[in-house]
Scaffold this active site. Sequence first.
Site, short mmCIF file in Angstrom:
data_model
loop_
_atom_site.label_atom_id
_atom_site.label_comp_id
_atom_site.label_asym_id
_atom_site.label_seq_id
_atom_site.Cartn_x
_atom_site.Cartn_y
_atom_site.Cartn_z
N ASP A 28 8.16 0.46 7.56
CA ASP A 28 7.09 1.28 6.96
C ASP A 28 7.68 2.30 5.98
O ASP A 28 8.81 2.76 6.15
CB ASP A 28 6.34 2.00 8.08
CG ASP A 28 4.97 2.48 7.64
OD1 ASP A 28 4.56 2.17 6.51
OD2 ASP A 28 4.31 3.17 8.43
N HIS A 45 8.52 -1.99 -2.38
CA HIS A 45 8.60 -3.26 -1.63
C HIS A 45 9.85 -4.06 -2.03
O HIS A 45 10.48 -4.70 -1.18
CB HIS A 45 7.34 -4.10 -1.88
CG HIS A 45 6.09 -3.45 -1.36
ND1 HIS A 45 6.03 -2.81 -0.13
CD2 HIS A 45 4.84 -3.34 -1.90
CE1 HIS A 45 4.81 -2.33 0.05
NE2 HIS A 45 4.07 -2.63 -1.01
N SER A 73 0.73 -7.51 7.58
CA SER A 73 -0.17 -7.63 8.73
C SER A 73 -1.48 -8.29 8.30
O SER A 73 -1.80 -8.32 7.10
CB SER A 73 -0.46 -6.26 9.33
OG SER A 73 -1.40 -5.57 8.53
N LEU A 139 21.94 -15.86 14.19
CA LEU A 139 20.84 -14.91 14.38
C LEU A 139 19.48 -15.58 14.15
O LEU A 139 19.32 -16.36 13.20
CB LEU A 139 21.03 -13.75 13.41
CG LEU A 139 20.03 -12.60 13.52
CD1 LEU A 139 20.77 -11.27 13.42
CD2 LEU A 139 18.99 -12.65 12.42
C1 FPP Z 1 4.99 -0.82 4.62
O1 FPP Z 1 5.11 0.11 3.60
C2 FPP Z 1 5.43 -2.07 4.13
C3 FPP Z 1 4.65 -3.19 3.96
C4 FPP Z 1 3.23 -3.30 4.24
C5 FPP Z 1 5.23 -4.38 3.42
C6 FPP Z 1 6.60 -4.63 3.95
C7 FPP Z 1 7.24 -5.49 3.02
C8 FPP Z 1 8.56 -5.52 2.80
C9 FPP Z 1 9.58 -4.75 3.49
C10 FPP Z 1 9.04 -6.38 1.76
C11 FPP Z 1 8.51 -7.75 1.95
C12 FPP Z 1 9.45 -8.56 2.70
C13 FPP Z 1 9.18 -9.84 2.84
C14 FPP Z 1 10.18 -10.73 3.45
C15 FPP Z 1 7.90 -10.38 2.42
P1 FPP Z 1 3.80 0.72 3.00
O2 FPP Z 1 3.45 -0.02 1.76
O3 FPP Z 1 2.72 0.74 4.04
O4 FPP Z 1 4.30 2.15 2.65
P2 FPP Z 1 3.48 3.51 2.74
O5 FPP Z 1 2.99 3.63 4.17
O6 FPP Z 1 4.49 4.54 2.38
O7 FPP Z 1 2.36 3.39 1.74
#
Ligand code: FPP
Length: 253
Positions: A28, A45, A73, A139
């Site tokens: 997150d 991202h 999600s 892994l």
């Molecule tokens: C949360 O940060 C992150 C996500 C919803 C996406 C997570 C995605 C990655 C780490 C990269 C994608 C990896 C793959 C393999 C597809 P947020 O956007 O909710 O951040 P915020 O809460 O600060 O807005």
Amino acid sequence: MSVDTAIVAPPAEHAGLKIPAHIAVIMDGNGRWAKARGKVRTEGHVEGVKALRRLVDLGIRYGVKHLTVFSFSSENWRRPREEVSFILGLLFRFVASDLASLMRDNVRVRIIGTRDGLDEELRRVISDVERRTATNSGLQLNVAFNYGGKAELTDAARSIAARVAAGTLLPDDVTEDTVAAALYTHGSPDPDIILRTSGEQRISNFLLWQGAYSELIFIEENWPDFDEATFLKVLDVYSARQRRFGGLGSDPR
Ligand code: FPP
């Protein structure tokens, strides 16, 4: 040549740390990381994927056997369409362009979640990476994508109900093992740690069944900043925890 990560021990200077078999991560804070630097959310991202690669490398070096990461999600479809497409593209690129290094590192990849709503090309790439890495013995990387814990349990209930309706399973024979075997994560042990970055303290529908006795660790760092120092801090916190699994532990007072 592949390296069998099963024989990799933690670097000697960290020999006192307990190494969990399975770490699950809610990655997150990508958006906040980007905002704090005057960048657009999608750049957060992109950095998040780099942090995921660092996590996989650290897992291998320290002898962690299973990683499960929450990358999208079932609720994330509510985000702006451009951001959703961008994250779908990142998964596409992660599984397609990192395949060679995942093979070299003997990593077995599984994308957990529902395939509904994903386009044909992405489904094909997902199946391809799973098939090609299926016999790797290092892994195990579970990437939770289009994943929701309640949906996973509902799917498990549906598949068990179908077996009961077909007469191949008796209701009395449904055990916790039956349920665990019907989950997307079957074959991986329950996570020892569920880590969430960015200071938020919620589970957000992640591994609801599997996390029953996981140690919950919440840290302030945003996901793109995750590095070896953060990883060691998490292992330190975990090593200091006393796990009792509902019992009294070794020092009942
Ligand atoms: C949360 O940060 C992150 C996500 C919803 C996406 C997570 C995605 C990655 C780490 C990269 C994608 C990896 C793959 C393999 C597809 P947020 O956007 O909710 O951040 P915020 O809460 O600060 O807005």
